[in-house]
Design a protein around this motif. Sequence first.
Motif, mmCIF file in Angstrom:
data_model
loop_
_atom_site.group_PDB
_atom_site.id
_atom_site.type_symbol
_atom_site.label_atom_id
_atom_site.label_comp_id
_atom_site.label_asym_id
_atom_site.label_seq_id
_atom_site.Cartn_x
_atom_site.Cartn_y
_atom_site.Cartn_z
ATOM 1 N N LEU A 1 0.830 -1.212 0.000
ATOM 2 C CA LEU A 1 0.000 0.000 0.000
ATOM 3 C C LEU A 1 0.865 1.262 0.000
ATOM 4 O O LEU A 1 0.632 2.203 -0.774
ATOM 5 C CB LEU A 1 -0.926 -0.006 1.210
ATOM 6 N N GLY A 2 1.890 1.292 0.864
ATOM 7 C CA GLY A 2 2.741 2.478 0.948
ATOM 8 C C GLY A 2 3.509 2.749 -0.326
ATOM 9 O O GLY A 2 3.572 3.891 -0.808
ATOM 10 N N ASN A 3 4.077 1.713 -0.909
ATOM 11 C CA ASN A 3 4.847 1.901 -2.140
ATOM 12 C C ASN A 3 3.945 2.165 -3.337
ATOM 13 O O ASN A 3 4.354 2.834 -4.289
ATOM 14 C CB ASN A 3 5.721 0.670 -2.393
ATOM 15 N N ALA A 4 2.717 1.656 -3.308
ATOM 16 C CA ALA A 4 1.763 1.974 -4.372
ATOM 17 C C ALA A 4 1.422 3.462 -4.350
ATOM 18 O O ALA A 4 1.328 4.111 -5.411
ATOM 19 C CB ALA A 4 0.496 1.135 -4.221
ATOM 20 N N VAL A 5 1.256 4.024 -3.157
ATOM 21 C CA VAL A 5 1.002 5.472 -3.046
ATOM 22 C C VAL A 5 2.207 6.259 -3.550
ATOM 23 O O VAL A 5 2.057 7.251 -4.291
ATOM 24 C CB VAL A 5 0.676 5.834 -1.583
ATOM 25 N N THR A 6 3.412 5.831 -3.159
ATOM 26 C CA THR A 6 4.625 6.513 -3.624
ATOM 27 C C THR A 6 4.741 6.463 -5.140
ATOM 28 O O THR A 6 5.041 7.479 -5.794
ATOM 29 C CB THR A 6 5.870 5.868 -2.991
ATOM 30 N N LEU A 7 4.501 5.309 -5.713
ATOM 31 C CA LEU A 7 4.588 5.152 -7.166
ATOM 32 C C LEU A 7 3.543 6.010 -7.867
ATOM 33 O O LEU A 7 3.833 6.660 -8.881
ATOM 34 C CB LEU A 7 4.402 3.678 -7.523
ATOM 35 N N TYR A 8 2.334 6.047 -7.333
ATOM 36 C CA TYR A 8 1.262 6.846 -7.939
ATOM 37 C C TYR A 8 1.606 8.336 -7.910
ATOM 38 O O TYR A 8 1.407 9.055 -8.905
ATOM 39 C CB TYR A 8 -0.048 6.591 -7.190
ATOM 40 N N ILE A 9 2.143 8.795 -6.792
ATOM 41 C CA ILE A 9 2.446 10.223 -6.655
ATOM 42 C C ILE A 9 3.531 10.652 -7.635
ATOM 43 O O ILE A 9 3.406 11.676 -8.326
ATOM 44 C CB ILE A 9 2.854 10.537 -5.204
ATOM 45 N N PHE B 1 6.989 17.841 -0.486
ATOM 46 C CA PHE B 1 6.181 17.556 -1.668
ATOM 47 C C PHE B 1 5.374 16.276 -1.478
ATOM 48 O O PHE B 1 4.159 16.240 -1.742
ATOM 49 C CB PHE B 1 7.082 17.424 -2.900
ATOM 50 N N PHE B 2 6.026 15.225 -1.007
ATOM 51 C CA PHE B 2 5.341 13.946 -0.816
ATOM 52 C C PHE B 2 4.250 14.067 0.249
ATOM 53 O O PHE B 2 3.148 13.545 0.079
ATOM 54 C CB PHE B 2 6.358 12.875 -0.415
ATOM 55 N N ARG B 3 4.555 14.785 1.319
ATOM 56 C CA ARG B 3 3.561 14.960 2.387
ATOM 57 C C ARG B 3 2.354 15.740 1.874
ATOM 58 O O ARG B 3 1.206 15.420 2.208
ATOM 59 C CB ARG B 3 4.201 15.678 3.568
ATOM 60 N N GLY B 4 2.596 16.753 1.044
ATOM 61 C CA GLY B 4 1.492 17.513 0.482
ATOM 62 C C GLY B 4 0.632 16.691 -0.451
ATOM 63 O O GLY B 4 -0.602 16.798 -0.436
ATOM 64 N N GLU B 5 1.275 15.839 -1.266
ATOM 65 C CA GLU B 5 0.505 15.002 -2.198
ATOM 66 C C GLU B 5 -0.307 13.939 -1.452
ATOM 67 O O GLU B 5 -1.430 13.625 -1.852
ATOM 68 C CB GLU B 5 1.460 14.334 -3.193
ATOM 69 N N VAL B 6 0.259 13.391 -0.391
ATOM 70 C CA VAL B 6 -0.511 12.446 0.419
ATOM 71 C C VAL B 6 -1.698 13.148 1.063
ATOM 72 O O VAL B 6 -2.804 12.591 1.152
ATOM 73 C CB VAL B 6 0.390 11.795 1.495
ATOM 74 N N GLY B 7 -1.474 14.395 1.494
ATOM 75 C CA GLY B 7 -2.585 15.167 2.046
ATOM 76 C C GLY B 7 -3.684 15.398 1.035
ATOM 77 O O GLY B 7 -4.874 15.345 1.367
ATOM 78 N N LYS B 8 -3.308 15.622 -0.222
ATOM 79 C CA LYS B 8 -4.314 15.781 -1.272
ATOM 80 C C LYS B 8 -5.098 14.481 -1.474
ATOM 81 O O LYS B 8 -6.315 14.502 -1.667
ATOM 82 C CB LYS B 8 -3.646 16.188 -2.584
ATOM 83 N N LEU B 9 -4.390 13.347 -1.444
ATOM 84 C CA LEU B 9 -5.076 12.067 -1.615
ATOM 85 C C LEU B 9 -6.049 11.798 -0.466
ATOM 86 O O LEU B 9 -7.092 11.171 -0.667
ATOM 87 C CB LEU B 9 -4.055 10.934 -1.700
ATOM 88 N N LEU B 10 -5.701 12.281 0.714
ATOM 89 C CA LEU B 10 -6.564 12.076 1.876
ATOM 90 C C LEU B 10 -7.592 13.185 2.042
ATOM 91 O O LEU B 10 -8.337 13.194 3.020
ATOM 92 C CB LEU B 10 -5.708 11.976 3.152
ATOM 93 N N GLY B 11 -7.616 14.140 1.101
ATOM 94 C CA GLY B 11 -8.595 15.215 1.156
ATOM 95 C C GLY B 11 -8.216 16.354 2.056
ATOM 96 O O GLY B 11 -9.055 17.171 2.426
ATOM 97 N N ARG B 12 -6.922 16.433 2.423
ATOM 98 C CA ARG B 12 -6.484 17.524 3.283
ATOM 99 C C ARG B 12 -5.902 18.647 2.445
ATOM 100 O O ARG B 12 -5.661 18.504 1.259
ATOM 101 C CB ARG B 12 -5.415 17.041 4.274
#
Length: 340
Positions: free
Chosen positions: A21-29, A294-305
């Motif tokens: 799951l974690g690496n899939a998010v990294t790859l997607y971003i 950058f990665f933290r911001g993109e994860v926040g976007k995926l989580l709706g933050r």
Amino acid sequence: MQWLETLFTCCIVVMAVVGVLGNAVTLYIYLNKRNRTSTENLIASIALVDLLSCAYYAVFSILKKIYRHSLPYPLCFVDQFVMWVIPLASMFLMASISVNRLVAVVFPLNYPKFFNFKTLYALLLIIGAYSSLTGSPFALLCMYYHELTGIISDQAFGKLNIIATLHVGIAYTASILVIALSSFMTSRTLSKSRFARKQANEAKTTTDPEARGGKKDRNPPETKDAKLTKALVVVAVAYVVLCTPFIIYTVVFRIFLDIRIGEAQRFALKTSTMFLYVSNYIINPFTYYHLNDFFRGEVGKLLGRHSTSEEPQSTYQQSTNHDILKDRAPAKPLNLRHGG
């Protein structure tokens, strides 16, 4: 011992699923990022390899438990091939990204020459081909036990096992030296650069009459590239610390087959080193999240933050934006009572 093996398998599967799951998010971003740099392409490549590694451990841990560590021929061939190809690819990619950051920080003027997209794709192709060729002997050893019994002597395959395992050990040692040296030189250069910026900021605060009365900034902000480099240095060091025990265990017990050790001691060695090894494929996304804006911001976007990946604007940019908004503000209505 049976319940311990079952518990160990369940833990490895859970860790592998988290890693997928974690690496899939990294790859997607990083695959959806526009204008990716060569460093970001290497990060995406490492995420892909880590994702495949976690998927492999999740599936084959269950299969080995079902077949009681005696896989049939097709599964054994795939198991031995993938078990060596993916770690080798991960090892070479980690060494490549360590050298990438070293050149970017220590030799920035030569960086575009050595790390453009042509050299990057050639490097990825070489890593894939070399890892596949290195993992092939282990797949052949597995095929021997199922198909070639009596055709090739045990002594010949014993030598092949020793040569292939030594080759992996030497390649891993060389990669570890490259990672350690590159990470040390990169960290040292970053520390010197940060110290120089701190000294310059203190000198400016001392000499500038306007800044003298203001708050003294003892920790000047890091650039985005410096933060990314710091995150990748942490990833490289974690790779060395977590993977080395399992590689040593595997190489030693494949070469020295006559080692006499109790079943409980061997199980303890295998489980402890393998826990560390699999955890390496899990921590990278958490490291990026903690150290990469950058990665933290993109994860926040995926989580709706709300995205926090953007750096704060400079004083000039803030004043310029204020002037633009001021110019766009509606004009005051005319006071007709006073004839204005």
